[in-house]
Design a protein around this motif. Structure first.
Motif, PDB file in Angstrom:
ATOM      1  N   VAL A  57       6.206  -3.306   3.647  1.00 56.88           N
ATOM      2  CA  VAL A  57       6.377  -1.850   3.679  1.00 56.88           C
ATOM      3  C   VAL A  57       7.848  -1.546   3.399  1.00 56.88           C
ATOM      4  CG1 VAL A  57       6.046   0.255   5.027  1.00 56.88           C
ATOM      5  CG2 VAL A  57       4.504  -1.691   5.362  1.00 56.88           C
ATOM      6  N   VAL A  61      -9.237   0.845   2.479  1.00 59.25           N
ATOM      7  CA  VAL A  61      -8.049  -0.006   2.413  1.00 59.25           C
ATOM      8  C   VAL A  61      -8.194  -1.233   3.295  1.00 59.25           C
ATOM      9  CG1 VAL A  61      -5.587  -0.112   2.955  1.00 59.25           C
ATOM     10  CG2 VAL A  61      -6.510   1.886   1.783  1.00 59.25           C
ATOM     11  N   LYS A  62      -8.844  -1.085   4.430  1.00 58.36           N
ATOM     12  CA  LYS A  62      -8.904  -2.186   5.399  1.00 58.36           C
ATOM     13  C   LYS A  62      -9.628  -3.418   4.855  1.00 58.36           C
ATOM     14  CE  LYS A  62     -12.572   0.256   7.934  1.00 58.36           C
ATOM     15  NZ  LYS A  62     -12.270   1.609   7.444  1.00 58.36           N
ATOM     16  N   ASN A 107       1.218   4.529   8.837  1.00 64.06           N
ATOM     17  CA  ASN A 107      -0.082   4.064   9.325  1.00 64.06           C
ATOM     18  C   ASN A 107      -0.417   2.667   8.819  1.00 64.06           C
ATOM     19  OD1 ASN A 107      -1.616   6.092  11.019  1.00 64.06           O
ATOM     20  ND2 ASN A 107      -0.922   7.403   9.362  1.00 64.06           N
ATOM     21  N   THR A 108       0.100   2.306   7.646  1.00 65.27           N
ATOM     22  CA  THR A 108      -0.187   0.969   7.123  1.00 65.27           C
ATOM     23  C   THR A 108       0.332  -0.119   8.060  1.00 65.27           C
ATOM     24  OG1 THR A 108       1.819   1.170   5.770  1.00 65.27           O
ATOM     25  CG2 THR A 108      -0.282   1.625   4.696  1.00 65.27           C
ATOM     26  N   LEU A 137       1.817  -8.097   4.602  1.00 68.76           N
ATOM     27  CA  LEU A 137       1.953  -6.737   4.092  1.00 68.76           C
ATOM     28  C   LEU A 137       3.437  -6.381   4.101  1.00 68.76           C
ATOM     29  CD1 LEU A 137       0.771  -3.922   3.272  1.00 68.76           C
ATOM     30  CD2 LEU A 137       0.796  -3.359   5.722  1.00 68.76           C
ATOM     31  N   LYS A 192       8.066   5.334  -1.062  1.00 66.87           N
ATOM     32  CA  LYS A 192       7.377   4.182  -0.474  1.00 66.87           C
ATOM     33  C   LYS A 192       7.924   2.841  -0.957  1.00 66.87           C
ATOM     34  CE  LYS A 192       4.221   6.093   2.217  1.00 66.87           C
ATOM     35  NZ  LYS A 192       4.095   5.784   3.663  1.00 66.87           N
ATOM     36  N   ILE A 230       0.868  -1.184   0.000  1.00 66.58           N
ATOM     37  CA  ILE A 230       0.000   0.000   0.000  1.00 66.58           C
ATOM     38  C   ILE A 230       0.899   1.228   0.000  1.00 66.58           C
ATOM     39  CG2 ILE A 230      -1.800   1.269   1.235  1.00 66.58           C
ATOM     40  CD1 ILE A 230      -2.540  -1.391   2.626  1.00 66.58           C
ATOM     41  N   LEU A 241      -6.808  -5.108   3.194  1.00 66.96           N
ATOM     42  CA  LEU A 241      -5.806  -5.471   4.192  1.00 66.96           C
ATOM     43  C   LEU A 241      -6.159  -6.790   4.872  1.00 66.96           C
ATOM     44  CD1 LEU A 241      -3.228  -4.471   5.695  1.00 66.96           C
ATOM     45  CD2 LEU A 241      -4.752  -3.385   7.347  1.00 66.96           C
ATOM     46  N   GLU A 293      -1.990  -0.246  11.165  1.00 63.10           N
ATOM     47  CA  GLU A 293      -3.273  -0.892  10.868  1.00 63.10           C
ATOM     48  C   GLU A 293      -3.102  -2.395  10.718  1.00 63.10           C
ATOM     49  OE1 GLU A 293      -5.931   0.880   8.061  1.00 63.10           O
ATOM     50  OE2 GLU A 293      -5.092   2.880   8.344  1.00 63.10           O
ATOM     51  N   ALA A 294      -2.004  -2.820  10.131  1.00 60.19           N
ATOM     52  CA  ALA A 294      -1.748  -4.252   9.993  1.00 60.19           C
ATOM     53  C   ALA A 294      -1.580  -4.909  11.362  1.00 60.19           C
ATOM     54  CB  ALA A 294      -0.506  -4.487   9.133  1.00 60.19           C
TER      55      ALA A 294
END
Length: 387
Positions: free
Chosen positions: A295, A283-284, A304-305, A293, A229, A221, A287, A308-309
């Protein structure tokens, strides 16, 4: 009762809801609900939007911007709103809260008092990466970055408090401004983000032991506007894994995000078991279907990704860049910024025993990162001991 001013030139309720904007709004709601504060809200949203979102005491700022990186948008916004900012300076308030140097610069130049400056990014680090996508003129890049460094110094001097998300960002400030080191250190506070802000909903309610082992869907993401990113690193790693006939691992990659180079990478990699979803509002929902995931950021303070994971018990690994190792503070979840190391990390995690070991360490970290972020921030602003 204390008077708080929250100042942003961004559209807080706009289409692009970054983590920083969500945190800004979260803090506003905390103050607004408290009987101990009067809160005044400045933003780039128009009157209709602010009224619709039940913002009571507000000032709507003009924000006519451009796409030329060498003409800072915040400078244009400053001139458009000089009257509003000058009037703000004359008001009686106890604390002025502003996120990041570009927005704080106009307040600092007008000598506004009691500024609580929230550093949400390593400004010079982020801009250095984005400039590579925009110009090859070395001199122009150097001049621009030095201008940002001066602006950063002005804001750091003028601020009453500086609040950062990670030790990495604080160390970068101290490293860049050696002559201001003692001043910065004295007024700075490190407060990592929590994983349970109000906007995150938990979708995966299974215990780790109840989750059947699966390692098929690997997610990314991020923004495709520049390489910060790490989307290219991720895609090259997936290509390497799926093109290796001797490797039993076969990944379905799911890529979420958009940006200037999105179509280019979609054309190049979509035949490599990669699904390019584009930008999504929710997104969730995606997810929850990730087995892992990734990153692979080259610069990131507190993504934040990742938070949230962790909150949703989705296995996550991240690069050893920026503040990521301060969130994922266990070696199994971290990799160097190279295709080889990312491939190796994914292959290691794909083994069932290693996968559950990662999830268990992540579960322990989850417990540590569950707290009321707004309350901790308010206590820092109030000069209270939060330990």
């Amino acid at each position: 009762m204390k008077n708080i001013i929250m100042f942003s030139t961004s559209e807080i309720f706009g289409v692009r809801k970054t983590g920083g904007l969500k945190r800004f709004l979260e803090l506003y709601k905390y103050y607004e609900k408290s009987k101990n504060y009067n809160v005044e809200f400045y933003s780039g949203d128009d009157d209709l939007v602010l009224r619709k979102n039940k913002i009571l005491n507000y000032t709507s700022l003009k924000r006519k911007t451009n796409n030329k990186f060498y003409v800072p948008n915040e400078l244009l916004i400053f001139f458009q709103n000089f009257k509003h900012i000058n009037n703000l300076k004359k008001k009686k308030y106890d604390d002025l809260i502003v996120f990041d140097v570009p927005t704080a610069l106009s307040l600092s130049l007008l000598n506004c008092k009691d500024i609580n400056l929230f550093i949400r990014q390593d400004l010079i680090g982020y801009k250095s990466i984005s400039l590579k996508e925009k110009t090859n003129n070395t001199l122009l890049k150097k001049v621009y970055l030095n201008m940002l460094k001066v602006a950063e110094a002005i804001c750091l001097i003028q601020s009453k408090k500086v609040i950062v998300q990670c030790e990495y960002d604080l160390n970068k400030l101290l490293e860049r401004h050696k002559l201001l080191k003692r001043i910065i250190a004295k007024k700075s506070f490190v407060q990592i983000n929590n994983i349970n802000p109000t906007w995150i909903e938990q979708k995966n309610n299974k215990n780790i032991e109840q989750k059947s082992f699966s390692f098929e869907n690997i997610g990314f993401i991020g923004d495709f506007s520049n390489q910060r990113k790490g989307h290219e690193l991720f895609l090259k790693a997936i290509e390497r894994i799926n093109s290796d006939d001797s490797n039993e691992l076969n990944c379905n990659a799911i890529v979420i995000g958009d940006g200037d180079s999105f179509d280019f990478y979609k054309t190049k990699y979509e035949n490599q078991n990669v699904s390019f979803i584009g930008r999504v509002e929710n997104v969730k929902e995606y997810l929850a279907n990730f087995d892992l995931l990734v990153v692979p950021s080259f610069a990131d303070s507190c993504p934040n990704t990742i938070l949230e994971a962790i909150y949703n018990d989705v296995a996550v690994i991240g690069s050893k860049a920026g503040g990521i190792p301060e969130i994922l503070n266990y070696e199994e979840a971290l990799f160097e910024l190279s295709v080889e190391d990312l491939v190796s990390n994914i292959e290691t995690i794909s083994k069932e025993e290693n996968y559950y070991l990662l999830l268990q360490k992540q579960l322990n970290r989850k417990e540590e990162l569950m707290f009321n972020w707004s309350d901790k921030i308010a206590r820092i602003v109030e000069n209270e001991n939060i330990n």
